[in-house]
Design a protein around this motif. Structure first.
Motif, PDB file in Angstrom:
ATOM      1  N   GLY A   1       0.732  -1.320  -0.064  1.00 19.03           N
ATOM      2  CA  GLY A   1       0.078  -0.020  -0.292  1.00 19.03           C
ATOM      3  C   GLY A   1       0.943   1.436  -0.142  1.00 19.03           C
ATOM      4  O   GLY A   1       0.149   2.342  -0.262  1.00 19.03           O
ATOM      5  N   ALA A   2       2.153   1.151   0.037  1.00 16.50           N
ATOM      6  CA  ALA A   2       3.056   2.580   0.210  1.00 16.50           C
ATOM      7  C   ALA A   2       3.093   3.165  -1.000  1.00 16.50           C
ATOM      8  O   ALA A   2       3.488   4.400  -1.186  1.00 16.50           O
ATOM      9  N   ALA A   3       2.629   2.527  -2.054  1.00 13.74           N
ATOM     10  CA  ALA A   3       2.860   3.241  -3.205  1.00 13.74           C
ATOM     11  C   ALA A   3       2.222   4.422  -3.586  1.00 13.74           C
ATOM     12  O   ALA A   3       2.412   5.302  -4.316  1.00 13.74           O
ATOM     13  N   ALA A   4       0.902   4.736  -2.997  1.00 14.59           N
ATOM     14  CA  ALA A   4      -0.059   5.842  -3.103  1.00 14.59           C
ATOM     15  C   ALA A   4      -0.055   6.286  -1.620  1.00 14.59           C
ATOM     16  O   ALA A   4      -0.432   5.557  -0.603  1.00 14.59           O
TER      17      ALA A   4
ATOM     18  N   ALA B   1       3.591  16.201   1.301  1.00 15.90           N
ATOM     19  CA  ALA B   1       4.316  15.839  -0.011  1.00 15.90           C
ATOM     20  C   ALA B   1       3.396  14.320  -0.445  1.00 15.90           C
ATOM     21  O   ALA B   1       2.752  13.881   0.309  1.00 15.90           O
ATOM     22  N   SER B   2       3.671  14.004  -1.745  1.00 12.92           N
ATOM     23  CA  SER B   2       2.837  12.950  -2.144  1.00 12.92           C
ATOM     24  C   SER B   2       3.749  12.056  -3.233  1.00 12.92           C
ATOM     25  O   SER B   2       4.582  12.631  -3.825  1.00 12.92           O
ATOM     26  N   MET B   3       3.291  10.554  -2.981  1.00 15.50           N
ATOM     27  CA  MET B   3       3.893   9.772  -3.812  1.00 15.50           C
ATOM     28  C   MET B   3       3.021   9.063  -4.677  1.00 15.50           C
ATOM     29  O   MET B   3       1.976   8.767  -4.089  1.00 15.50           O
ATOM     30  N   PRO B   4       2.884   8.768  -5.878  1.00 18.01           N
ATOM     31  CA  PRO B   4       4.071   9.258  -6.893  1.00 18.01           C
ATOM     32  C   PRO B   4       3.904  10.420  -7.511  1.00 18.01           C
ATOM     33  O   PRO B   4       4.786  11.202  -7.959  1.00 18.01           O
ATOM     34  N   ALA B   5       2.547  11.236  -7.204  1.00 17.55           N
ATOM     35  CA  ALA B   5       2.386  12.762  -7.926  1.00 17.55           C
ATOM     36  C   ALA B   5       1.303  13.176  -7.271  1.00 17.55           C
ATOM     37  O   ALA B   5       0.344  12.669  -6.585  1.00 17.55           O
ATOM     38  N   PHE B   6       1.441  14.610  -7.215  1.00 16.90           N
ATOM     39  CA  PHE B   6       0.444  15.226  -6.477  1.00 16.90           C
ATOM     40  C   PHE B   6      -0.676  15.735  -7.541  1.00 16.90           C
ATOM     41  O   PHE B   6      -0.313  15.839  -8.751  1.00 16.90           O
TER      42      PHE B   6
END
Length: 343
Positions: free
Chosen positions: A93-96, A323-328
């Motif tokens: 679940g860490a990808a988002a 901050a956000s991963m992978p993108a805001f």
């Protein structure tokens, strides 16, 4: 072999909680650190390095594949942030993930990894040794006026365990306050009120002729096993309390904390205040959204009023980031807001 413990692991809840508190007392310097113990959070817990606390969201529009909203900085030594982040990124679940209300050390690390980092507001810290208890001079004129109005009406402030107050009276005050603020407790950035005595938490309240007017909860901030200060986590005040009642409580807390030799009182975050296009690579559209919300969305939260009030304490302002991963994206921001119960 070093391992990471998560909620699903074989360790008992009591073992996990003891480990969380061990890390908290050593590395819980941030104003959000104690909030990582609030109900409803999940944890990525590394036996050696520390932990991340997060809200888990799944929403058909804002987070159809799930989203982790990490609360505050890692509870770990700054030197271990990167190793803890690497371990977390290998977990399910860490990808988002969105990281909310983080400081410059963690923000710099995430930016260096290529993730967009936007300003999300200002945290306020008062250096207790430098604060003027007498509120002399023009810079404290608002505070002085608020304090004097409450004092002249006979408001009195006391400190003690929350359990010493009448439980029904406290519940009624809390319920009335929530109804006036939208009816639902926020989570994440504000640790919800718990009507039980909690370790190292301080409770102050104001009364007039025996009637409970207001109470405030102050969460501890730690360094190397010692309490160095407190966060003013929340206040609850009746609708007809004399103006300045809640400030009278904060000023008495400052006086006592300073006398004890504590270093800091944090007033917490002024959300979306002072957002600028500066320093880190960021999403310009997200900054524009934040500035629009700050000016026009008081129905969600009193952004401008919060800033005005906290600024009058003349504390140190500290930029805070998301901050956000992978993108805001705007959808990601709205997903964060949904996880925090802002709508």
């Amino acid at each position: 072999m070093e391992t990471a413990l998560q909620v699903e692991c074989s360790a008992t809840v009591s073992d996990r909680d003891a480990t969380l508190r061990w890390f908290l007392r050593r590395y819980g310097r941030g104003c959000m650190a104690y909030s990582t113990l609030q109900p409803g959070l999940d944890y990525f817990l590394h036996e050696r390095l520390g932990y991340l606390a997060y809200l888990r969201l799944r929403h058909p529009i804002f987070a159809p594949r799930g989203l982790h909203v990490v609360i505050g900085d890692p509870v770990a030594a700054v030197a271990d942030y990167e190793a803890l982040l690497d371990a977390y990124l290998e977990s399910p679940g860490a990808a988002a993930t969105a990281f909310i209300e983080i400081g410059p050390n963690f923000a710099t690390l995430l930016s260096r990894r290529g993730y967009p980092v936007n300003e999300v507001g200002i945290e306020w810290e008062i250096d207790l040794d430098e604060f003027d208890d007498e509120l002399r001079g023009g810079q404290y004129s608002h505070l002085r006026r608020w304090r004097n109005k409450a004092s002249k009406t006979g408001v009195e402030v006391a400190e003690g365990k929350i359990s010493t107050l009448n439980r029904e009276e406290v519940s009624a005050l809390n319920r009335d306050w929530l109804q006036r603020k939208g009816g639902e407790e926020l989570v994440g950035l504000v640790r919800p009120f718990v009507q039980e005595n909690e370790p190292d938490v301080r409770y102050f309240w104001a009364t007039k002729q025996g009637r409970l007017l207001s109470f405030a909860v102050f969460d501890p901030m730690y360094r190397d096993g010692q309490i160095i200060g407190y966060l003013h986590n929340l206040s609850r005040t009746v609708h007809d309390a004399p103006h300045g009642t809640s400030d009278l409580i904060v000023l008495e807390a400052i006086r006592r904390f300073r006398a004890e030799g504590r270093e800091i009182l944090s007033l917490g975050l002024s959300p979306l205040a002072g957002v600028e296009d500066a320093h880190y690579r960021h999403r310009t559209l997200v900054n524009k959204l934040f500035r629009f919300m700050y000016r026009n969305c008081s129905f969600i939260y009193p952004f401008e009023g919060n800033f005005f009030h906290k600024e009058k304490y003349r504390g140190r302002s500290i930029k805070t980031y998301i901050a956000s991963m992978p993108a805001f994206s705007v959808y990601r921001v709205l997903g964060v807001c949904k996880a925090l119960r802002m709508f």
